[in-house]
Scaffold this active site. Structure first.
Site, PDB file in Angstrom:
ATOM      1  N   TYR A 246       5.133   8.130  -2.104  1.00 16.84           N
ATOM      2  CA  TYR A 246       3.941   7.169  -1.723  1.00 16.84           C
ATOM      3  C   TYR A 246       2.548   7.523  -1.991  1.00 16.84           C
ATOM      4  CZ  TYR A 246       1.215   4.818   1.820  1.00 16.84           C
ATOM      5  OH  TYR A 246       0.416   3.978   2.748  1.00 16.84           O
TER       6      TYR A 246
ATOM      7  N   LYS B 231      -0.303   5.632  -4.288  1.00 15.22           N
ATOM      8  CA  LYS B 231      -1.465   5.365  -3.988  1.00 15.22           C
ATOM      9  C   LYS B 231      -2.661   5.847  -4.781  1.00 15.22           C
ATOM     10  CE  LYS B 231      -0.536   2.786  -0.271  1.00 15.22           C
ATOM     11  NZ  LYS B 231      -0.777   1.344  -0.350  1.00 15.22           N
TER      12      LYS B 231
END
Length: 243
Positions: free
Chosen positions: A166, A170
């Site tokens: 994740y 990002k």
């Protein structure tokens, strides 16, 4: 076609969590909100809920990982409104449930396919409609977990949150923000990444998480910045965020 005096905003992943609250807050400001939802049933439930509160929202079926879904959504928005003023790229997923060295390649690929490629797909596809706006804004909902400084600072509160798939997605999203802002600078379209902070959603269960009303404040703020506002930045509720 919608009245030109009405601001048109699209929020992706708006059927729950931060996206839903961003849509609600924008609607309370008199903005016509297109509620992007992969599930028509779930999205319609939110639309009905908001309309009962007197909020102007419109359901838009949108799966950011699917070319056909995005193309159909663009065609609908073009037919109904002829332009788009605000795009809040909120939709995202994560599969981090094990150490990085044990993470299935498929999970990493799926994370990037939605959080990076999907966001780029939506942005690129809606760009012609954004160019028709006099004050277009693009807000990419990122995370402090995507900050390289936080990843490498043992004193950072983010350092102990290990979500490499994740986080890397990002970080990549932030890179896209920088380059999009650079390319679109002369067009007047402002592009920024924002960090909502740790927010209580169905994915986050922590006594330190703040409510979605707080998490949604920063995407809404940068969706509504003036023409003299920043572009190509990364921000949280306190101002510029560490890259």
């Amino acid at each position: 076609m919608t009245d030109k005096s009405k601001t048109i905003a699209l929020v992706t992943g708006a059927s729950d969590g931060i996206g839903k609250e961003v849509a609600r807050q924008l609607a309370t400001k008199g903005i016509h909100v297109l509620l992007g939802s992969r599930s028509l049933e779930k999205g319609q439930g939110v639309v009905d809920e908001f309309k009962q509160k007197g909020l102007e929202v419109e359901l838009l079926q949108l799966d950011i990982s699917d070319d056909s879904s995005v193309e159909n959504a663009v065609a609908q928005v073009n037919h109904r409104h002829g332009r788009l003023d605000i795009l809040v790229n909120n939709a995202g997923i994560f599969f981090d449930k094990c150490p990085l060295t044990e993470l299935p390649v498929e999970d990493l690929a799926a994370t990037f396919n939605t959080n990076v490629v999907g966001t780029f797909r939506v942005t690129r596809s809606f760009l012609p409609l954004l160019r028709k706006s006099e004050h277009a804004r693009i807000v990419n909902v990122s995370s402090g977990l995507g900050s390289l400084q936080h990843m490498t600072d043992e004193n950072s509160p983010y350092y102990q949150v290990v979500m490499p798939s994740y986080a890397s997605s990002k970080a990549a999203l932030n890179v896209l923000t920088v380059y999009l802002a650079r390319e679109l600078k002369d067009s007047g379209i402002k592009v920024n990444s924002v960090c909502p902070g740790m927010t209580a959603t169905r994915y986050v269960d922590s006594p330190f998480a703040h409510p979605v009303e707080v998490g949604a404040e920063i995407p809404v703020r940068y969706a509504l910045i003036d023409d003299d506002g920043p572009t190509g930045g990364f921000f949280d509720r306190n101002g510029p965020h560490k890259w």
